[in-house]
Design a protein around this motif. Structure first.
Motif, short mmCIF file in Angstrom:
data_model
loop_
_atom_site.label_atom_id
_atom_site.label_comp_id
_atom_site.label_asym_id
_atom_site.label_seq_id
_atom_site.Cartn_x
_atom_site.Cartn_y
_atom_site.Cartn_z
N ASN A 2 0.80 -1.21 0.00
CA ASN A 2 0.00 0.00 0.00
C ASN A 2 0.84 1.28 0.00
OD1 ASN A 2 1.03 -0.06 2.53
ND2 ASN A 2 -0.93 -0.39 3.58
N ASP A 3 2.11 1.13 -0.15
CA ASP A 3 2.96 2.32 -0.18
C ASP A 3 3.24 2.69 -1.62
OD1 ASP A 3 6.16 3.26 1.31
OD2 ASP A 3 4.76 4.34 0.02
N ARG A 4 2.68 3.81 -2.06
CA ARG A 4 2.85 4.19 -3.45
C ARG A 4 4.29 4.55 -3.78
NH1 ARG A 4 -0.74 9.54 -4.43
NH2 ARG A 4 0.20 9.51 -6.49
N PHE A 5 5.10 4.74 -2.76
CA PHE A 5 6.48 5.16 -3.03
C PHE A 5 7.51 4.04 -2.84
CE2 PHE A 5 4.21 9.04 -1.63
CZ PHE A 5 4.31 9.73 -2.83
N THR A 6 7.04 2.82 -2.72
CA THR A 6 7.95 1.70 -2.45
C THR A 6 9.09 1.62 -3.45
OG1 THR A 6 6.21 0.43 -1.41
CG2 THR A 6 8.09 -0.81 -2.23
N ARG A 7 8.77 1.81 -4.71
CA ARG A 7 9.79 1.63 -5.74
C ARG A 7 10.81 2.76 -5.81
NH1 ARG A 7 8.08 -2.11 -10.59
NH2 ARG A 7 6.64 -3.47 -9.51
N GLN A 8 10.59 3.80 -5.02
CA GLN A 8 11.64 4.83 -4.95
C GLN A 8 12.21 4.91 -3.53
OE1 GLN A 8 9.23 8.16 -6.41
NE2 GLN A 8 9.22 9.04 -4.37
N SER A 9 12.08 3.80 -2.82
CA SER A 9 12.57 3.78 -1.43
C SER A 9 14.09 3.91 -1.35
CB SER A 9 12.10 2.52 -0.71
OG SER A 9 12.57 1.39 -1.40
N PHE A 10 14.78 3.66 -2.49
CA PHE A 10 16.24 3.82 -2.49
C PHE A 10 16.64 5.27 -2.21
CE2 PHE A 10 15.05 4.95 -6.79
CZ PHE A 10 15.89 6.00 -7.10
N LEU A 11 15.67 6.20 -2.32
CA LEU A 11 15.97 7.61 -2.07
C LEU A 11 16.23 7.89 -0.58
CD1 LEU A 11 13.32 9.26 -4.44
CD2 LEU A 11 15.80 9.15 -4.80
N GLY A 12 15.90 6.93 0.24
CA GLY A 12 16.17 7.11 1.67
C GLY A 12 14.92 6.82 2.49
N ARG A 13 15.15 6.36 3.70
CA ARG A 13 14.03 5.93 4.55
C ARG A 13 13.05 7.07 4.82
NH1 ARG A 13 15.85 3.24 10.03
NH2 ARG A 13 16.37 5.39 10.41
N ASP A 14 13.59 8.30 4.94
CA ASP A 14 12.71 9.43 5.26
C ASP A 14 12.36 10.27 4.04
OD1 ASP A 14 12.97 8.70 7.94
OD2 ASP A 14 14.82 9.86 8.13
N SER A 15 12.70 9.76 2.87
CA SER A 15 12.56 10.61 1.68
C SER A 15 11.12 11.05 1.42
CB SER A 15 13.13 9.91 0.44
OG SER A 15 12.47 8.69 0.22
N THR A 16 10.17 10.16 1.65
CA THR A 16 8.76 10.52 1.40
C THR A 16 8.35 11.69 2.28
OG1 THR A 16 8.27 8.23 0.83
CG2 THR A 16 6.40 9.62 1.40
#
Ligand SMILES: [Zn+2]
Length: 269
Positions: A2-16
């Motif tokens: 359910n996390d729409r940003f999962t595939r950009q999680s490489f940007l950092g744990r707090d990036s969202t």
């Protein structure tokens, strides 16, 4: 999932959260701004202030990304209303703020932004934007494109993306803004006619600008530590750092002083 940003999680744990909490001013919602806004929203930015005083015209529908209805031209829909529509389609009832006015008129609303992306036409406006950003400690990202047409030769499509950070080299240091260019522009004021603009090059420049904003906020690349002046050659596909920046040894700006921070006592009209 359910996390729409999962595939950009490489940007950092707090990036969202970092992107959601960063306020960005987008100045100009034309060919550049209209390709930047949807990318910012898709990436996760949720506090975007869009400034544009103009309405949709037939001549800009070829490059204004968004949902353009035929009636937009007939009704002269404000460009910022197109921005609202785009935002609503991406993130639902949204958080973006729109201002149908010049950025100078809305300067009060920009002061609290951390990043300003400028998609403006003239050198003088860029000069003013950078000056404003320096004063208020805002990171300034500039994009611009041009087409050089010489009879008998292949048109040259080019552009630039610049990152000007308070305390670092400015656009005068980088040689992008010069008194000669500003004077020439002033003397030709009103004669220049419409400048060539096309969608694909605006999109390339806009994407790079969004990448800079993401990196500034998340520091995912761990390498964005100084000013950026990239020159795009759309004929060849080459993107290079401008030689002037590449070979500058001093990192100090002599045009803006740290003492000039804050609201000026006197604002000339
Ligand atoms: Zn400077």
């Amino acid at each position: 999932m359910n996390d729409r940003f999962t595939r950009q999680s490489f940007l950092g744990r707090d990036s969202t959260e970092q992107m959601a909490n960063t306020t960005i001013a987008l100045v100009g919602f034309g060919g550049g701004g209209s390709v930047i806004l949807p990318q910012l929203l898709h990436m996760g930015f949720r506090k975007v202030k869009v400034f544009d005083a103009d309405e949709v015209e037939d001549s800009n529908t070829h490059r204004l990304a968004g949902i353009i209805y035929p009636d937009d031209v007939v009704n002269a829909t404000p460009k910022v209303d197109v921005a609202k529509r785009v935002a609503k389609n991406i993130v639902g009832e949204c958080c973006i703020e729109t201002f149908k006015m010049s950025w100078q008129e809305g300067a009060e609303y920009i002061k609290e932004c951390q990043i300003l992306i400028g998609c403006v036409d003239s050198y003088s406006e860029r000069d003013q934007l950078e000056r404003f950003c320096r004063r208020h400690m805002i990171a300034y990202i500039d994009i611009g494109m041009g087409v050089k047409v010489v009879e008998g030769e292949v048109p040259q499509v080019y552009g630039q993306v610049i990152l000007s950070m308070p305390g670092q080299l400015c656009m005068h240091c980088m040689g992008f803004l010069t008194q000669i260019k500003l004077n020439e522009e002033r003397s030709q004021y009103g004669d220049a006619g419409p400048k060539a603009q096309v969608m694909w090059s605006n999109s390339g420049l806009g994407s790079f600008a969004v990448g800079l904003a993401v990196d500034l906020v998340t520091d995912w690349s761990r390498s964005l530590r100084g000013p950026v002046y990239k020159v795009f050659n759309f004929n060849t596909g080459d993107v290079v750092t401008h030689p002037r920046l590449q070979f500058m040894v001093s990192g100090e700006c002599r045009h803006y002083s740290q003492a000039d921070l804050g609201v000026p006592v006197f604002v000339p009209l």
